[in-house]
Design a protein around this motif. Structure first.
Motif, PDB file in Angstrom:
ATOM      1  N   ASP A 138      49.505  29.593  33.670  1.00 47.89           N
ATOM      2  CA  ASP A 138      48.524  28.517  33.545  1.00 47.89           C
ATOM      3  C   ASP A 138      48.342  27.790  34.873  1.00 47.89           C
ATOM      4  OD1 ASP A 138      48.156  29.097  30.866  1.00 47.89           O
ATOM      5  OD2 ASP A 138      49.502  27.510  30.165  1.00 47.89           O
ATOM      6  N   LEU A 139      49.449  27.529  35.546  1.00 47.83           N
ATOM      7  CA  LEU A 139      49.393  26.851  36.838  1.00 47.83           C
ATOM      8  C   LEU A 139      48.646  27.705  37.864  1.00 47.83           C
ATOM      9  CD1 LEU A 139      50.217  24.480  38.665  1.00 47.83           C
ATOM     10  CD2 LEU A 139      52.363  25.689  39.091  1.00 47.83           C
ATOM     11  N   ALA A 140      48.911  28.997  37.894  1.00 49.86           N
ATOM     12  CA  ALA A 140      48.212  29.889  38.825  1.00 49.86           C
ATOM     13  C   ALA A 140      46.712  29.891  38.537  1.00 49.86           C
ATOM     14  CB  ALA A 140      48.773  31.307  38.733  1.00 49.86           C
ATOM     15  N   GLY A 141      46.350  29.885  37.267  1.00 49.24           N
ATOM     16  CA  GLY A 141      44.937  29.807  36.911  1.00 49.24           C
ATOM     17  C   GLY A 141      44.294  28.535  37.405  1.00 49.24           C
ATOM     18  N   ARG A 142      44.996  27.437  37.264  1.00 45.76           N
ATOM     19  CA  ARG A 142      44.480  26.157  37.755  1.00 45.76           C
ATOM     20  C   ARG A 142      44.366  26.180  39.277  1.00 45.76           C
ATOM     21  NH1 ARG A 142      44.252  20.793  35.520  1.00 45.76           N
ATOM     22  NH2 ARG A 142      44.022  22.003  33.621  1.00 45.76           N
ATOM     23  N   GLN A 143      45.338  26.796  39.943  1.00 45.28           N
ATOM     24  CA  GLN A 143      45.306  26.869  41.408  1.00 45.28           C
ATOM     25  C   GLN A 143      44.161  27.752  41.889  1.00 45.28           C
ATOM     26  OE1 GLN A 143      49.364  28.171  41.860  1.00 45.28           O
ATOM     27  NE2 GLN A 143      50.113  26.098  42.319  1.00 45.28           N
ATOM     28  N   TYR A 144      43.932  28.877  41.215  1.00 46.01           N
ATOM     29  CA  TYR A 144      42.789  29.716  41.576  1.00 46.01           C
ATOM     30  C   TYR A 144      41.486  28.966  41.337  1.00 46.01           C
ATOM     31  CZ  TYR A 144      45.161  34.162  42.467  1.00 46.01           C
ATOM     32  OH  TYR A 144      45.930  35.159  43.006  1.00 46.01           O
TER      33      TYR A 144
ATOM     34  N   GLY B 227      46.399  30.479  48.182  1.00 48.94           N
ATOM     35  CA  GLY B 227      47.740  30.656  48.743  1.00 48.94           C
ATOM     36  C   GLY B 227      48.822  30.234  47.766  1.00 48.94           C
ATOM     37  N   LYS B 228      48.664  29.059  47.175  1.00 47.85           N
ATOM     38  CA  LYS B 228      49.633  28.594  46.186  1.00 47.85           C
ATOM     39  C   LYS B 228      49.589  29.456  44.926  1.00 47.85           C
ATOM     40  CE  LYS B 228      50.073  23.734  47.386  1.00 47.85           C
ATOM     41  NZ  LYS B 228      49.874  22.343  46.937  1.00 47.85           N
ATOM     42  N   ALA B 229      48.386  29.868  44.538  1.00 48.85           N
ATOM     43  CA  ALA B 229      48.262  30.705  43.349  1.00 48.85           C
ATOM     44  C   ALA B 229      48.970  32.040  43.542  1.00 48.85           C
ATOM     45  CB  ALA B 229      46.792  30.925  43.004  1.00 48.85           C
ATOM     46  N   SER B 230      48.851  32.592  44.730  1.00 49.96           N
ATOM     47  CA  SER B 230      49.525  33.859  45.029  1.00 49.96           C
ATOM     48  C   SER B 230      51.042  33.689  45.000  1.00 49.96           C
ATOM     49  CB  SER B 230      49.059  34.358  46.392  1.00 49.96           C
ATOM     50  OG  SER B 230      49.555  35.625  46.655  1.00 49.96           O
ATOM     51  N   ALA B 231      51.523  32.576  45.531  1.00 51.06           N
ATOM     52  CA  ALA B 231      52.966  32.296  45.495  1.00 51.06           C
ATOM     53  C   ALA B 231      53.434  32.100  44.058  1.00 51.06           C
ATOM     54  CB  ALA B 231      53.284  31.065  46.328  1.00 51.06           C
TER      55      ALA B 231
ATOM     56  N   SER C 150      37.493  36.768  36.580  1.00 48.43           N
ATOM     57  CA  SER C 150      36.745  35.794  37.374  1.00 48.43           C
ATOM     58  C   SER C 150      37.292  35.631  38.795  1.00 48.43           C
ATOM     59  CB  SER C 150      36.765  34.436  36.670  1.00 48.43           C
ATOM     60  OG  SER C 150      38.074  33.943  36.584  1.00 48.43           O
ATOM     61  N   ALA C 151      38.293  36.412  39.155  1.00 47.67           N
ATOM     62  CA  ALA C 151      38.927  36.276  40.476  1.00 47.67           C
ATOM     63  C   ALA C 151      38.113  36.975  41.550  1.00 47.67           C
ATOM     64  CB  ALA C 151      40.333  36.855  40.431  1.00 47.67           C
ATOM     65  N   SER C 152      38.321  36.546  42.773  1.00 55.64           N
ATOM     66  CA  SER C 152      37.661  37.191  43.900  1.00 55.64           C
ATOM     67  C   SER C 152      38.289  38.564  44.145  1.00 55.64           C
ATOM     68  CB  SER C 152      37.791  36.319  45.157  1.00 55.64           C
ATOM     69  OG  SER C 152      39.134  36.287  45.578  1.00 55.64           O
ATOM     70  N   TYR C 153      37.597  39.365  44.899  1.00 53.04           N
ATOM     71  CA  TYR C 153      38.057  40.727  45.166  1.00 53.04           C
ATOM     72  C   TYR C 153      39.419  40.737  45.855  1.00 53.04           C
ATOM     73  CZ  TYR C 153      38.076  45.530  46.768  1.00 53.04           C
ATOM     74  OH  TYR C 153      38.426  46.835  47.011  1.00 53.04           O
ATOM     75  N   GLU C 154      39.659  39.797  46.762  1.00 52.66           N
ATOM     76  CA  GLU C 154      40.913  39.750  47.510  1.00 52.66           C
ATOM     77  C   GLU C 154      42.108  39.430  46.619  1.00 52.66           C
ATOM     78  OE1 GLU C 154      38.332  37.480  48.547  1.00 52.66           O
ATOM     79  OE2 GLU C 154      37.440  39.089  49.723  1.00 52.66           O
ATOM     80  N   ASP C 155      41.862  38.675  45.566  1.00 58.27           N
ATOM     81  CA  ASP C 155      42.954  38.228  44.698  1.00 58.27           C
ATOM     82  C   ASP C 155      43.254  39.197  43.558  1.00 58.27           C
ATOM     83  OD1 ASP C 155      43.121  35.882  46.202  1.00 58.27           O
ATOM     84  OD2 ASP C 155      41.561  34.931  44.995  1.00 58.27           O
ATOM     85  N   ARG C 156      42.386  40.132  43.337  1.00 56.66           N
ATOM     86  CA  ARG C 156      42.526  41.002  42.164  1.00 56.66           C
ATOM     87  C   ARG C 156      43.747  41.910  42.198  1.00 56.66           C
ATOM     88  NH1 ARG C 156      36.713  42.470  39.656  1.00 56.66           N
ATOM     89  NH2 ARG C 156      35.956  40.323  39.678  1.00 56.66           N
ATOM     90  N   GLU C 157      44.143  42.384  43.357  1.00 58.07           N
ATOM     91  CA  GLU C 157      45.279  43.305  43.419  1.00 58.07           C
ATOM     92  C   GLU C 157      46.567  42.636  42.957  1.00 58.07           C
ATOM     93  OE1 GLU C 157      46.991  46.747  43.380  1.00 58.07           O
ATOM     94  OE2 GLU C 157      44.875  46.527  43.889  1.00 58.07           O
TER      95      GLU C 157
END
Length: 152
Positions: A63-69, A75-79, A122-129
């Motif tokens: 949930d937090l990662a979704g909010r960060q994205y 950067g925080k979402a990836s972490a 709904s994520a960008s291409y860079e974040d999908r992997e």
């Protein structure tokens, strides 16, 4: 006519709590302190209790990662997703036949996977992997939990 009026009033009254619940869910994204408390609780818990507590932690961190994205802080979402993967591995390693709340943990992981799939769409291409890798790991853990539930 009386039936239609009653139906209308009941449908309006039943929609009000749903709206309140939906807005409450948006506010229930945990902060760093709540996550740290849950992490410490899970780390110090008995092995039979850890599976469910780590599932809760993974769910809240997703949930937090979704909010960060959503706020553009990739950067925080990836972490956060890296932490989700680490705790998912702890769930996998700790699945035991005597674990408590296995079914609840499995359902929680299933709902978490659904939320992550929505985030992936709904994520960008860079974040999908990173999202795909996390989703794959969560699906594997959820499958292992389901198999363990059916063994009981």
């Amino acid at each position: 006519m009386r039936f239609a009026a009653t139906f209308f009033v009941l449908s309006i009254l039943s929609a009000v709590p749903l709206c309140a619940f939906a807005s409450e869910m948006d506010d229930n994204v945990p902060d760093a302190n709540a996550l740290a408390v849950l992490q410490a609780k899970a780390d110090q818990a008995q092995p039979k209790d850890q599976c469910f507590l780590y599932a809760e932690l993974v769910s809240q961190m997703t949930d937090l990662a979704g909010r960060q994205y959503g706020s553009g802080d990739t950067g925080k979402a990836s972490a956060t997703l890296s932490l989700v993967q680490r705790y998912a591995e702890k769930i996998r390693a700790g699945i035991a036949m005597d674990s408590k709340k296995l079914k609840n943990a499995e359902l929680l992981m299933q709902h978490t996977s659904f939320r992550l799939k929505d985030l992936l769409s709904s994520a960008s291409y860079e974040d999908r992997e990173a999202l795909r890798a996390t989703l794959k790991q969560l699906d594997q853990v959820q499958s292992q939990l389901m198999m363990q539930v059916f063994r009981k």
